[in-house]
Design a protein around this motif. Structure first.
Motif, short mmCIF file in Angstrom:
data_model
loop_
_atom_site.label_atom_id
_atom_site.label_comp_id
_atom_site.label_asym_id
_atom_site.label_seq_id
_atom_site.Cartn_x
_atom_site.Cartn_y
_atom_site.Cartn_z
N HIS A 20 0.86 -1.18 0.00
CA HIS A 20 0.00 0.00 0.00
C HIS A 20 0.90 1.23 0.00
O HIS A 20 1.91 1.25 0.69
CB HIS A 20 -0.90 0.02 1.24
N LEU A 21 0.54 2.26 -0.79
CA LEU A 21 1.31 3.51 -0.82
C LEU A 21 0.34 4.67 -0.71
O LEU A 21 -0.75 4.65 -1.30
CB LEU A 21 2.10 3.62 -2.12
N ARG A 22 0.75 5.69 0.06
CA ARG A 22 -0.03 6.92 0.21
C ARG A 22 0.85 8.07 -0.24
O ARG A 22 2.01 8.18 0.16
CB ARG A 22 -0.44 7.14 1.67
N THR A 49 4.27 7.65 2.01
CA THR A 49 4.31 6.60 3.02
C THR A 49 3.86 5.30 2.37
O THR A 49 2.92 5.30 1.58
CB THR A 49 3.37 6.94 4.19
N TRP A 50 4.52 4.21 2.71
CA TRP A 50 4.10 2.91 2.20
C TRP A 50 4.35 1.82 3.23
O TRP A 50 5.14 1.97 4.13
CB TRP A 50 4.79 2.57 0.88
N GLU A 57 6.15 0.11 8.04
CA GLU A 57 5.83 1.38 7.39
C GLU A 57 7.11 2.17 7.13
O GLU A 57 8.00 2.22 7.98
CB GLU A 57 4.88 2.18 8.29
N HIS A 58 7.18 2.80 5.95
CA HIS A 58 8.35 3.57 5.54
C HIS A 58 7.88 4.93 5.03
O HIS A 58 6.76 5.06 4.53
CB HIS A 58 9.11 2.84 4.43
N HIS A 59 8.78 5.92 5.13
CA HIS A 59 8.43 7.29 4.74
C HIS A 59 9.59 7.93 3.98
O HIS A 59 10.75 7.71 4.30
CB HIS A 59 8.15 8.17 5.97
N VAL A 60 9.21 8.77 3.01
CA VAL A 60 10.18 9.60 2.30
C VAL A 60 9.52 10.95 2.04
O VAL A 60 8.44 11.01 1.44
CB VAL A 60 10.63 8.97 0.95
N ALA A 82 14.69 14.12 -2.14
CA ALA A 82 13.96 13.17 -1.31
C ALA A 82 14.77 12.88 -0.06
O ALA A 82 15.99 12.72 -0.12
CB ALA A 82 13.71 11.87 -2.08
N VAL A 83 14.06 12.82 1.07
CA VAL A 83 14.71 12.54 2.35
C VAL A 83 13.97 11.40 3.02
O VAL A 83 12.83 11.57 3.47
CB VAL A 83 14.72 13.77 3.28
N PRO A 84 14.58 10.21 3.07
CA PRO A 84 13.93 9.10 3.77
C PRO A 84 14.09 9.23 5.27
O PRO A 84 15.03 9.88 5.75
CB PRO A 84 14.67 7.86 3.25
N GLY A 85 13.18 8.63 6.02
CA GLY A 85 13.30 8.68 7.47
C GLY A 85 12.19 7.92 8.16
O GLY A 85 11.11 7.73 7.59
#
Length: 150
Positions: A20-22, A49-50, A57-60, A82-85
């Motif tokens: 799932h991706l938002r 977010t995915w 859950e992961h965010h960029v 892009a900044v992942p975190g």
């Protein structure tokens, strides 16, 4: 689904197993699931977010960009920065604020450059026609300068 997030300088995410991706575009937030129809949209400055297949859950944070879905199995995002975190709150506050500030500074710089360009054109017109008074940059249509006839 496979996810690729790239900037001009680096590949930030490649091959994540996305369940799932938002993301957000100018119309608001939207979600993508496997099998989604082909899709192309311009992203807003936002946090993507995915969830992967394990439920993690992961965010960029992305500085706008383009998101495309192909064949319901591949999501690609091209963005300027892009900044992942893992800290969603930090991404939503500090990083997105910095992105918005950069956009504002770039717009201001473009406006300043445009003003300098127009001032230079005005100086050139004045130098080419020193006896003309009252010439403005708005009256530079062909044939509008003194001595230029049709």
């Amino acid at each position: 689904m496979n996810l690729t997030i790239a900037t001009p300088l680096e590949l930030v995410v490649d091959g994540a197993d996305v369940s799932h991706l938002r993301a957000e575009d100018e119309t608001g937030a939207f979600g993508l699931l496997p099998g989604h129809a082909d899709f192309l949209t311009e992203l807003a400055i936002s946090v993507v977010t995915w969830r992967d297949d394990t439920g993690a859950e992961h965010h960029v944070a992305v500085r706008g960009g383009m998101l495309s879905v192909r064949d319901g199995a591949a999501i690609k995002i091209a963005t300027r920065e892009a900044v992942p975190g893992d800290d969603l709150e930090r991404l939503e506050t500090e990083v997105l604020d910095r992105f918005r500030r950069h956009i504002s500074e770039e717009k201001s710089a473009r406006t300043d450059a445009h003003r300098l360009y127009l001032a230079a054109i005005q100086q050139i017109v004045t130098a080419l026609h020193p006896n003309s008074s009252g010439i403005s940059g708005q009256n530079l249509a062909p044939g509008s300068l003194p001595g230029e006839g049709a």
